[in-house]
Scaffold this motif. Structure first.
Motif, PDB file in Angstrom:
ATOM      1  N   ALA A 155       9.553  12.146  30.202  1.00 12.16           N
ATOM      2  CA  ALA A 155       8.781  11.345  29.235  1.00 12.16           C
ATOM      3  C   ALA A 155       7.668  10.813  29.765  1.00 12.16           C
ATOM      4  N   GLY A 189       8.308   5.709  23.288  1.00 10.34           N
ATOM      5  CA  GLY A 189       8.076   7.135  23.980  1.00 10.34           C
ATOM      6  C   GLY A 189       7.331   8.088  23.007  1.00 10.34           C
ATOM      7  N   VAL A 236       7.327  14.184  25.388  1.00  6.19           N
ATOM      8  CA  VAL A 236       8.355  14.685  26.165  1.00  6.19           C
ATOM      9  C   VAL A 236       8.196  16.130  26.448  1.00  6.19           C
ATOM     10  N   VAL A 288      15.754  15.704  26.441  1.00  5.26           N
ATOM     11  CA  VAL A 288      14.605  15.538  27.036  1.00  5.26           C
ATOM     12  C   VAL A 288      14.730  15.489  28.500  1.00  5.26           C
ATOM     13  N   GLY A 293      10.984   8.772  22.661  1.00  2.00           N
ATOM     14  CA  GLY A 293      10.853   9.691  23.832  1.00  2.00           C
ATOM     15  C   GLY A 293      11.666   9.196  25.114  1.00  2.00           C
TER      16      GLY A 293
END
Length: 340
Positions: free
Chosen positions: A44, A69, A72, A41, A100
């Protein structure tokens, strides 16, 4: 990459509470199952459902990640069995089932989309949650099309600005509500024909004047109870009220007679609880209809603030204050390369 042996940092919300409960913790990197990909990632997005989950009022659906999350951007580092479209090294943005707010995240491969040409990693991470939600509701459920009209509440939010831009891009006349001069200006800049200050104006009366009494074809609302009756008054014959959140209450007490007399539709949906197949179908339609607009520099997300992952609590506090215009983002990968 043997992801199960890799440590990661992620945001933990413990048993829930105020924004200051959010902490960075060490954990084990998830491994992609069949049909999934593992993403390193870079950015996010922060969304209302994250805030509600953290506070304890929006538990994740059965089988979803308990981590925060929902969207992303980043680079795929591993693929599960059966994944054919993606390979390690591909840059993508993705809708996620949770998780995320972490250095690595797994998601269904079909919920990934290529980063449009000319769009940065930061911008790409702001696309999935809002654009999936707007497309699934405004275009799929309500059937908004050229020549129709749309009223968007919360027009300066990430969802609101997305709805205004897409509605305008596909030929609809768009109206929006917001609560300050700066937010009203943002709505007009995004393509709203008229921005209405809900603090000083009766939006139903304004819509009646603006449309010569006809009303609008679609209303997109996330406020809930205090707005329902006025939203119905705003609708034209056979109009559709889309409810995507209840920020101020979900229990209604109103006269429903107009629904019958004017053949109105009151509907809504949530995104996270939809099936993987349904989300994959939305992704396909977005890529076909909206990604070409993004590559032309149109309908790009509006970014308000970017916080380091460790400052997720401050990002949540900002969202709860409603002082922002557009998206609030987390920068996850140190020195993330926004231009890919």
């Amino acid at each position: 990459m043997n992801s199960g042996d890799v440590a990661l940092k992620r945001i933990d919300h413990g048993s829930g509470g105020a924004a200051d409960v959010l902490r960075v913790v060490d954990d084990v990197c998830p491994s992609p199952a069949a049909g999934q990909v593992l993403i390193e990632v870079h950015y996010a997005g922060v969304n209302r459902p994250d805030v509600l989950q953290r506070s304890g009022s929006y538990p994740p659906p059965t089988g979803a990640s308990p981590w925060l999350g929902l969207e992303v951007s980043g680079v795929i580092v591993a693929v599960g069995e059966g994944v054919t479209r993606w390979r390690p090294g591909d840059a993508v943005c993705a809708l996620t089932p949770g998780g995320g707010y972490a250095e690595f995240c797994v998601t269904d491969a079909r919920h990934c989309l290529p980063i449009p040409t000319g769009v940065t990693m930061l911008q790409a991470a702001a696309l999935p949650e809002n654009y999936f939600t707007v497309w699934a509701n405004v275009f799929d459920r309500a059937g908004l099309d050229a020549g129709m009209s749309l009223l968007v509440h919360g027009g300066s939010s990430g969802i609101g600005l997305t709805a205004i831009q897409l509605g305008n891009a596909f030929g609809a006349t768009v109206y929006a509500t917001a609560g300050s001069g700066e937010k009203l200006q943002a709505c007009v800049a995004a393509g709203a024909t008229r921005a209405i200050n809900y603090r000083s104006e009766d939006f139903a009366a304004v819509i009646a004047r603006e449309t010569s009494g006809r009303g609008v074809d679609v209303v997109l609302d996330m406020v809930g109870a205090p707005y329902v009756e006025r939203n119905l008054r705003c609708l034209a014959l056979e109009g559709c009220l889309l409810q995507i959140a209840f920020l101020e209450g979900s229990h209604f007490d109103f006269d429903a007679t107009p629904i019958m007399l004017r053949r109105l539709t009151l509907t809504g949906s949530t995104l996270r609880a939809r099936s993987d197949d349904q989300k994959a179908d939305i992704a396909r339609r977005l890529e076909a209809a909206v990604w070409p607009l993004l590559e032309q520099g149109k309908c790009l997300p509006v970014i308000h603030s970017v916080f380091p992952l460790a400052d997720a609590g401050a990002a949540h506090a900002l969202m709860e204050s409603s002082r922002h215009i557009g998206k609030i983002m987390l920068s996850v990968k140190e020195h993330a390369n926004e231009t890919r």
